[in-house]
Design a protein around this motif. Structure first.
Motif, mmCIF file in Angstrom:
data_model
loop_
_atom_site.group_PDB
_atom_site.id
_atom_site.type_symbol
_atom_site.label_atom_id
_atom_site.label_comp_id
_atom_site.label_asym_id
_atom_site.label_seq_id
_atom_site.Cartn_x
_atom_site.Cartn_y
_atom_site.Cartn_z
ATOM 1 N N ASN A 261 0.825 -1.214 0.000
ATOM 2 C CA ASN A 261 0.000 0.000 0.000
ATOM 3 C C ASN A 261 0.858 1.263 0.000
ATOM 4 O O ASN A 261 0.511 2.258 -0.648
ATOM 5 N N GLN A 265 0.808 4.255 -2.733
ATOM 6 C CA GLN A 265 0.641 5.673 -2.390
ATOM 7 C C GLN A 265 1.767 6.523 -2.982
ATOM 8 O O GLN A 265 1.542 7.639 -3.481
ATOM 9 N N GLU A 268 1.143 6.905 -6.651
ATOM 10 C CA GLU A 268 0.080 7.882 -6.902
ATOM 11 C C GLU A 268 0.644 9.304 -6.821
ATOM 12 O O GLU A 268 0.222 10.206 -7.554
ATOM 13 N N LYS A 269 1.633 9.495 -5.958
ATOM 14 C CA LYS A 269 2.229 10.820 -5.761
ATOM 15 C C LYS A 269 3.210 11.173 -6.882
ATOM 16 O O LYS A 269 3.204 12.311 -7.387
#
Length: 336
Positions: A261, A265, A268-269
């Motif tokens: 996860n 994340q 995604e950044k």
């Protein structure tokens, strides 16, 4: 100090050599047979460095002449087969390299060390780099494995590393060879081979492919940024006490699911343009698969000894380490 490093083109070995050549005055002889997991590109910037020498050789072959030719002041033994999944498929390869190869290296080091003059003999060290997996599964326990915890390896990989540790101790007890042993937790960072969890997940996610996680994803590991590990190994070879063992960890226990996860994340950044077209983004690619045979649920190391005696501690947080790792892989992708 001249250091001979076996397995120096591997993930941890190359990180150690990069750290040594960039931050210390030590010279390095890199001994590596260049298996599939080796990556000479990780050291390309240092190929012409005056303090660096590469030798392609298997630790299973006679090493005495090589030791006498290059005259190392210490040996850091990293050469090993390391992937647990591979050890379940080909345990004989792990026995050959991790056990028989280590015995051969120890014997060559023994004869070399015995021929040194009194002063150099007293300074010589051999650091056997091992793993937290030799201590086995610590699930359901509040404690963490210390340097004196009993060995209880589960996989052929862990058993082969445990055997190598026992051989190193036997060579010290029987022949006086000055041995130090280190045990590290799970490493991650730039240049890690694609078969390992973090680089595999980054690669799969960027291709929109499933992110497979064994079992329910609740297996716990302590995650250590590889540069921190390199710093620890330098501290141990410079200041560690002969006959001692030192645990190296970041006090950063995470479940596999939490690690994946965190990767999602970070992606995604830093790479939103690759995010799948679904509400969960990269996390929507997570897929649970059948668990690995004999899968240990938790590894955990007590690192008070190295912190107290050698004044080392991990500098990289997990979040910053994951960010740096993801950004490095993205940079690699963009330069291809």
């Amino acid at each position: 100090m001249k250091l001979l490093i076996s397995g120096g083109c591997g993930f941890i070995g190359s990180a150690l050599i990069r750290y040594l050549l960039a931050n210390t005055a030590h010279s390095v002889v890199n001994l590596d047979k260049l298996t599939y997991a080796a990556n000479p590109a990780a050291l390309a910037d240092f190929n012409q460095h005056p303090n660096y020498c590469f030798i392609k050789q298997d630790i299973g072959y006679p090493l005495g002449q090589l030791f006498f030719q290059h005259q190392p002041d210490a040996i850091i033994h990293l050469a090993a087969e390391t992937h647990v999944d591979n050890s379940l498929k080909q345990p004989d390869l792990f026995i050959k390299t991790n056990i028989n190869g280590t015995a051969n290296l120890l014997q060559g080091a023994r004869y070399y060390w015995q021929g040194l003059d009194h002063e150099r003999k007293a300074r010589f060290r051999l650091l056997q780099v091992s793993t937290d997996e030799v201590f086995g599964d610590w699930a359901g326990r509040q404690l963490k494995a210390s340097e004196t915890s009993p060995y209880a390896p589960s996989s052929p990989y862990a058993a082969s590393k445990a055997a190598a540790d026992h051989l190193a101790r036997a060579w010290q007890r029987s022949f006086g060879l000055p041995i130090i042993i280190s045990h590290s937790s799970n490493n991650y960072g730039p240049w890690q081979h694609a078969e390992k969890l973090i680089p595999r997940c980054i690669s799969q996610a960027l291709q929109g492919k499933p992110l497979p996680i064994y079992g329910n994803g609740k297996a716990i590991r302590d995650w250590l940024y590889v540069k921190d590990h390199a710093r620890a190994l330098v501290q141990i070879i410079e200041k560690g006490r002969v006959g001692e063992s030192y645990n190296i960890g970041a006090n950063c226990e995470k479940t596999t699911l939490a690690v994946v996860n965190a990767i999602c994340q970070a992606l995604e950044k830093f790479a939103p343009e690759y995010s799948p077209n679904n509400p969960q983004g990269f996390a929507g690619l997570i897929k649970f698969i059948q668990d690995r045979p004999g899968h240990d649920l938790r590894y955990a190391l007590n690192v008070e000894k190295i912190q107290t005696e050698l004044h080392w501690q991990a500098q990289e947080s997990f979040n910053s380490g994951i960010d740096k790792t993801v950004q490095w892989y993205l940079n690699q992708l963009n330069t291809q």
